[in-house]
Design an enzyme around this catalytic site. Structure first.
Site, PDB file in Angstrom:
ATOM      1  N   LYS A 206      23.279 -35.628  44.057  1.00 46.63           N
ATOM      2  CA  LYS A 206      23.551 -36.224  43.497  1.00 46.63           C
ATOM      3  C   LYS A 206      22.191 -35.188  42.410  1.00 46.63           C
ATOM      4  CE  LYS A 206      23.761 -39.806  40.726  1.00 46.63           C
ATOM      5  NZ  LYS A 206      23.600 -42.331  40.987  1.00 46.63           N
ATOM      6  N   GLU A 212      15.149 -32.449  51.119  1.00 48.62           N
ATOM      7  CA  GLU A 212      15.862 -31.993  52.713  1.00 48.62           C
ATOM      8  C   GLU A 212      16.813 -31.009  52.284  1.00 48.62           C
ATOM      9  OE1 GLU A 212      15.054 -35.268  51.756  1.00 48.62           O
ATOM     10  OE2 GLU A 212      14.428 -36.880  53.364  1.00 48.62           O
ATOM     11  N   GLY A 266      25.435 -42.908  45.102  1.00 49.73           N
ATOM     12  CA  GLY A 266      24.995 -41.605  46.131  1.00 49.73           C
ATOM     13  C   GLY A 266      25.709 -42.127  47.188  1.00 49.73           C
ATOM     14  N   ARG A 267      25.733 -43.564  47.577  1.00 52.51           N
ATOM     15  CA  ARG A 267      26.385 -43.789  49.057  1.00 52.51           C
ATOM     16  C   ARG A 267      28.147 -44.626  48.620  1.00 52.51           C
ATOM     17  NH1 ARG A 267      21.851 -46.605  46.911  1.00 52.51           N
ATOM     18  NH2 ARG A 267      22.153 -48.473  46.198  1.00 52.51           N
ATOM     19  N   GLU A 352      20.992 -49.768  51.836  1.00 51.64           N
ATOM     20  CA  GLU A 352      20.381 -49.351  50.647  1.00 51.64           C
ATOM     21  C   GLU A 352      21.258 -50.254  50.308  1.00 51.64           C
ATOM     22  OE1 GLU A 352      19.464 -44.723  50.987  1.00 51.64           O
ATOM     23  OE2 GLU A 352      20.989 -45.297  49.306  1.00 51.64           O
ATOM     24  N   HIS A 383      29.058 -49.958  77.606  1.00 51.73           N
ATOM     25  CA  HIS A 383      27.949 -49.452  78.792  1.00 51.73           C
ATOM     26  C   HIS A 383      26.883 -49.545  77.807  1.00 51.73           C
ATOM     27  CE1 HIS A 383      31.207 -49.404  81.210  1.00 51.73           C
ATOM     28  NE2 HIS A 383      31.425 -49.369  80.069  1.00 51.73           N
ATOM     29  N   LYS A 511       9.167 -40.599  49.920  1.00 50.63           N
ATOM     30  CA  LYS A 511       9.201 -39.850  49.575  1.00 50.63           C
ATOM     31  C   LYS A 511       8.270 -38.929  48.935  1.00 50.63           C
ATOM     32  CE  LYS A 511      14.009 -40.288  48.342  1.00 50.63           C
ATOM     33  NZ  LYS A 511      14.985 -39.952  47.092  1.00 50.63           N
TER      34      LYS A 511
HETATM   35  O1  F6P Z   1      17.881 -42.127  49.811  1.00 51.72           O
HETATM   36  C1  F6P Z   1      17.429 -42.040  48.889  1.00 51.72           C
HETATM   37  C2  F6P Z   1      18.763 -41.415  48.112  1.00 51.72           C
HETATM   38  O2  F6P Z   1      18.395 -41.141  47.175  1.00 51.72           O
HETATM   39  C3  F6P Z   1      20.509 -41.554  48.633  1.00 51.72           C
HETATM   40  O3  F6P Z   1      20.486 -43.245  47.589  1.00 51.72           O
HETATM   41  C4  F6P Z   1      21.086 -40.761  48.431  1.00 51.72           C
HETATM   42  O4  F6P Z   1      22.496 -40.715  48.402  1.00 51.72           O
HETATM   43  C5  F6P Z   1      20.201 -39.854  48.795  1.00 51.72           C
HETATM   44  O5  F6P Z   1      18.832 -39.877  48.676  1.00 51.72           O
HETATM   45  C6  F6P Z   1      20.803 -38.427  48.935  1.00 51.72           C
HETATM   46  O6  F6P Z   1      20.179 -38.125  47.327  1.00 51.72           O
HETATM   47  P1  F6P Z   1      20.457 -36.570  46.120  1.00 51.72           P
HETATM   48  O7  F6P Z   1      22.792 -36.933  46.593  1.00 51.72           O
HETATM   49  O8  F6P Z   1      20.548 -36.493  45.209  1.00 51.72           O
HETATM   50  O9  F6P Z   1      20.560 -35.144  47.145  1.00 51.72           O
END
Ligand code: F6P
Length: 548
Positions: A206, A212, A266-267, A352, A383, A511
């Site tokens: 987003k 990452e 995002g979610r 979240e 199990h 972060k």
């Molecule tokens: O975990 C925090 C967060 O901001 C989520 O809400 C989001 O889905 C994720 O990081 C990834 O963010 P982006 O889509 O901006 O890389």
């Protein structure tokens, strides 16, 4: 934001909770053998059974009073009207527009978003079809065989969960892969054995700044450049984001940039172009069916009276346990192997969103908020952790999910799967009486001394609650319905707890600290001033381990 007064409905529920203390679910069934008839809702494709809960008609009426007092209907209207429901980020939350199939206007900040939504959906689905059918080809002129989605959180969990859930619908010529973790092992393991010249990378973010995702995207880019040259980037990469300039700076051309908007959390972004990998896999028609599934739930959520409104009931039942019985966890156990990632998906969606302890005005919330969500597919869960559910000291309500028919599996095995699902909800409810245990042991010829020793271990009280979601088959439409049910459930709970479910400030600190620590971890000589003694001790020992 002013908090409406909930003291009356809360007091009524507390008093009622005291009355319900000794009533068991088995008693409720014994008193009312037709209980199922009144305690289930049949939606389009999903039946929701909520009869195996510690609640009766009075409980439901009081919970619905609570929802009315919390102004769930008004807040629901505000959500769909595109009002600012995420005040800390000053944003609406209009993911329902992404699955609006009629194109009827939906406003965000007074502006109809549908023309842009429809245009972007068309562009994304046309691209997905062309990749799927080999019209869009790789840098070597070959059809793509592997799609690698690089993203994390909402930019990973939705498509990764759905790709597994709908794998019988994925073209046999395509394999979908998902890379999320900044641990280089994730990318390395996914790329092992892949023909890079036939691999399309989708960078999903987003913000297009997430550590990452940007780290993995740069590493994937490096691997492609090394094998196929810089010129191959244009053919092997595409991106989904709300940040077109950052995407362009990565070297991705306009026709491979798929946009969404800051009013999509995002979610809840699976419905947007974030679903591109899934759309390539299952094709445009099936992806649209997935959207349609979500849309049917929006209609139900908007129109059904609160007492028969499934997301509202889901929310209220969880609030009943969280706030009046002090149950801290909620399990999700799909008896559907392909829903293996659904609990993880719901962890982000629920935890979240409702993992908050201040309300919309910034005041501390007096009650408990979102529970801990976890789960694994059945029968595996039986199990692993279900023993604690049956006999442990914690009570963990369960959501079971099960299909009447398998999408692509052996029907005999499927019957066993369904029988196990039904058996677990029954066993959780009934338990096993001491008399029953003793009679069985006697029947097996056990001596009285042994019976007395074993009976307390083998008997248990039951009275453990669960809901069951039953559907014909796990199709794209059904998956869309299940996701949207949980989305609206989470929203309704946030209304009752009066919290902002669309922000996630808590994850920011980690972060920031990681960015501060990264150079100290990388450089063995960097000074460790200003850190706590545990962090200093750990970094120092790590440096020693690396030396040795
Ligand atoms: O975990 C925090 C967060 O901001 C989520 O809400 C989001 O889905 C994720 O990081 C990834 O963010 P982006 O889509 O901006 O890389």
């Amino acid at each position: 934001m002013d908090r409406f007064d909930l003291s009356e409905p809360l007091y009524a529920l507390e008093t009622h909770r005291a009355d319900m203390g000794e009533v068991t679910i088995a008693d409720l069934f014994a008193k009312d053998p037709e209980r199922f008839a009144d305690f289930h809702v049949e939606l389009d494709d999903v039946l929701f059974d909520f009869s195996k809960h510690r609640l009766d008609r009075t409980t439901l009426a009081l919970l619905v009073d609570l929802a009315h007092a919390a102004k769930v209907e008004e807040r629901r209207a505000a959500l769909f009207a595109g009002e600012i429901v995420n005040p800390t980020e000053a944003r609406p939350a209009l993911h329902m527009a992404l699955r609006n199939m009629s194109g009827a206007p939906m406003l965000a900040g007074g502006v109809d978003v549908m023309p842009e939504v429809l245009a972007e959906r068309r562009k994304m689905l046309a691209f997905a079809e062309d990749v799927r059918n080999g019209v869009i080809r790789s840098t070597t002129g070959e059809a793509f065989t592997d799609i690698v989605n690089i993203g994390i959180g909402g930019s990973d969990l939705g498509p990764a969960m759905a790709a597994q859930a709908l794998s019988p619908f994925v073209s046999p010529h395509l394999r979908l892969h998902f890379v999320a973790n900044v641990d280089g092992a994730d990318l390395a393991d996914r790329l092992k054995g892949l023909a890079l010249e036939r691999t399309l990378f989708i960078i999903c973010s987003k913000t297009f700044t997430t550590l990452e995702t940007m780290t993995n995207a740069a590493a994937a880019r490096g691997a492609v450049v090394e094998k196929l040259g810089e010129a191959a980037i244009a053919a092997q990469f595409c991106a989904v984001s709300t940040a077109p300039n950052e995407v362009a700076a990565f070297g991705i051309q306009d026709d491979r940039r798929f946009l969404f908007w800051d009013w999509v959390g995002g979610r809840t972004s699976i419905w947007s172009s974030i679903g591109l990998s899934l759309a390539i896999g299952i094709g445009a028609a099936q992806f649209e069916d997935f959207l349609r599934g979500g849309e049917t739930i929006d209609r139900h959520f908007l129109a059904a009276p609160l007492a028969g409104n499934v997301p509202v009931l889901m929310a209220l039942i969880e609030i009943w346990y969280r706030n009046f019985w002090d149950y801290a966890a909620q399990a999700v156990i799909p008896y559907d192997q392909r829903l293996a990632r659904f609990p993880a998906y719901l962890q982000q969606l629920e935890m979240e969103s409702n993992g908050k302890s201040v309300d919309l005005s910034g005041a501390r919330i007096e009650s408990a908020t979102g529970p801990i969500i976890f789960g694994e597919p059945g029968t595996n869960a039986q199990h692993a952790f279900l023993q604690l559910f049956h006999q442990g000291t914690e009570i963990v309500p369960v959501d079971f999910l099960v299909a009447a028919e398998p999408t692509a599996a052996d029907p005999h095995q499927h019957n066993l799967l369904v029988a196990n699902c039904l058996a677990q909800s029954e066993a959780l409810m009934r338990g096993r009486t001491r008399e029953d245990v003793e009679a069985r042991l006697r029947g097996q010829g056990a001596p009285e001394e042994k019976i007395a020793a074993l009976a307390p271990h083998k008997a248990f009280a039951g009275n453990r609650p669960s809901s069951t979601f039953l559907y014909k088959q796990l199709t794209p439409r059904v998956l869309g319905q299940l996701i949207a049910l949980y989305e609206h459930k989470v929203f309704v709970q946030s209304v009752i707890w009066n919290i902002d479910p669309f922000d996630q400030w808590g994850v920011e600190l980690g972060k920031e600290l990681a960015l501060r620590l990264a150079p100290l971890v990388a450089d063995d000589r960097a000074a460790l001033d200003g850190l706590d003694s545990s962090t200093v001790g750990l970094i120092a020992h790590m440096r020693k381990l690396k030396e040795g």
